[in-house]
Write an enzyme that holds these catalytic residues in place. Structure first.
Site, PDB file in Angstrom:
ATOM      1  N   CYS A 103       0.817  -1.220   0.000  1.00 25.19           N
ATOM      2  CA  CYS A 103       0.000   0.000   0.000  1.00 25.19           C
ATOM      3  C   CYS A 103       0.849   1.268   0.000  1.00 25.19           C
ATOM      4  CB  CYS A 103      -0.901   0.038   1.234  1.00 25.19           C
ATOM      5  SG  CYS A 103      -1.992  -1.367   1.463  1.00 25.19           S
ATOM      6  N   HIS A 121      -6.313   1.868   4.970  1.00 25.68           N
ATOM      7  CA  HIS A 121      -6.827   1.002   3.905  1.00 25.68           C
ATOM      8  C   HIS A 121      -7.476  -0.221   4.535  1.00 25.68           C
ATOM      9  CE1 HIS A 121      -7.371  -1.388   0.427  1.00 25.68           C
ATOM     10  NE2 HIS A 121      -6.350  -2.209   0.643  1.00 25.68           N
ATOM     11  N   HIS A 123     -10.393  -3.665   4.065  1.00 29.20           N
ATOM     12  CA  HIS A 123     -11.101  -4.573   3.168  1.00 29.20           C
ATOM     13  C   HIS A 123     -12.534  -4.764   3.670  1.00 29.20           C
ATOM     14  CE1 HIS A 123      -7.143  -6.587   1.563  1.00 29.20           C
ATOM     15  NE2 HIS A 123      -7.257  -5.310   1.240  1.00 29.20           N
ATOM     16  N   GLU A 144     -27.771  11.969   8.413  1.00 26.12           N
ATOM     17  CA  GLU A 144     -27.106  12.767   9.445  1.00 26.12           C
ATOM     18  C   GLU A 144     -25.604  12.509   9.521  1.00 26.12           C
ATOM     19  OE1 GLU A 144     -26.974  15.585  12.635  1.00 26.12           O
ATOM     20  OE2 GLU A 144     -28.427  15.180  11.035  1.00 26.12           O
ATOM     21  N   HIS A 200     -12.532  -4.881  -3.708  1.00 27.82           N
ATOM     22  CA  HIS A 200     -11.281  -4.852  -2.947  1.00 27.82           C
ATOM     23  C   HIS A 200     -11.448  -4.182  -1.584  1.00 27.82           C
ATOM     24  CE1 HIS A 200      -6.657  -3.942  -3.100  1.00 27.82           C
ATOM     25  NE2 HIS A 200      -7.099  -3.968  -1.854  1.00 27.82           N
TER      26      HIS A 200
END
EC number: 4.2.1.109
Length: 240
Positions: A103, A121, A123, A144, A200
């Site tokens: 990443c 990140h 999943h 809201e 992903h």
């Protein structure tokens, strides 16, 4: 008689080793290396980062701390952390037995293009499912929880009646190959603080790690809500 003096190279190596450890070892609970471990456990318990998937990075000045690849998130410890210089993109600390996160180039994109303080990140199943229902963007309005998301291009957060728009990019075989698409999405959607990746997961960033955490939690709530609305045939964007 053996000498009690070390060579300059040996001294440098020793100093370097100590300084590397000092980058990640701290009694301060708010130190990036400690926070990453804490948040990885939270995200694991939320079901967002199972099976070593997902990642997180926190910026501290010119240094960025990055969770490694291949380590179970609930077992993460500070000594596992990679540390990189943001400007040069050179590693200041590399755990010998671990691999850098795939990443990393995407985290760098958030730091350099949005001046982010942290990037997450996950999943998340909600994130994955939503990308199967929407084409180029996910949109939702008049909820809201939207008020937790920043406007980005101007001061303040979105209002209840505003429309949250999150771009969706196509997945690739390798994580790092997502970089160009993510950068393009950031350019095309200057008001977004997240990018969904089809089949992903999602990347979310913020000015600080705490803001990134809030945005991630709020967005995941909205994604789950959108799935339930879809099941009931309720449009996620309220019609006037």
């Amino acid at each position: 008689m053996s000498s009690c003096f070390c060579s300059k190279s040996q001294e440098t190596e020793k100093r370097g080793a100590v300084s590397e450890d000092q980058l990640v070892i701290s009694d301060d609970s708010t130190h990036p290396a400690n926070l990453i471990c804490e948040l990885c456990k939270v995200f694991y318990n939320n079901g967002w980062v199972t099976g070593t998937g997902g990642g997180i990075s926190i910026r501290e000045g010119s240094k960025i701390y990055i969770a490694p690849s291949g380590v179970q998130k609930e077992r993460m410890v500070p000594d596992n952390m990679f540390v990189m210089d943001l400007e040069s993109e050179n590693y200041l600390r590399t755990p010998l037995t671990l691999k850098p996160s795939a990443c990393t180039p995407l985290f760098l994109s958030a730091y350099k293009m949005r001046d982010a303080g942290a990037c997450i990140h996950t999943h998340s199943q909600a994130a994955v499912m939503v990308t199967l229902l929407y084409d180029k963007v996910f949109e939702i309005s008049s909820i809201e929880q939207i008020k937790a998301i920043p406007k980005v291009t101007e001061k303040g957060n979105l209002m209840y009646s505003d429309r949250l728009v999150i771009p969706i990019i196509e997945n690739t075989e390798r994580e790092e190959d997502l970089t160009d698409s993510l950068q393009q999405a950031i350019e095309e959607y200057p008001g977004t603080t997240a990018v969904l990746v089809r089949r992903h997961g999602i990347y979310v960033w913020g000015e600080t790690v705490w803001k990134a955490k809030v945005y991630n939690e709020a967005i995941d709530y909205l994604l789950e809500l959108a799935l339930k609305m879809h099941q009931l045939g309720i449009p996620t964007v309220k019609q006037n």
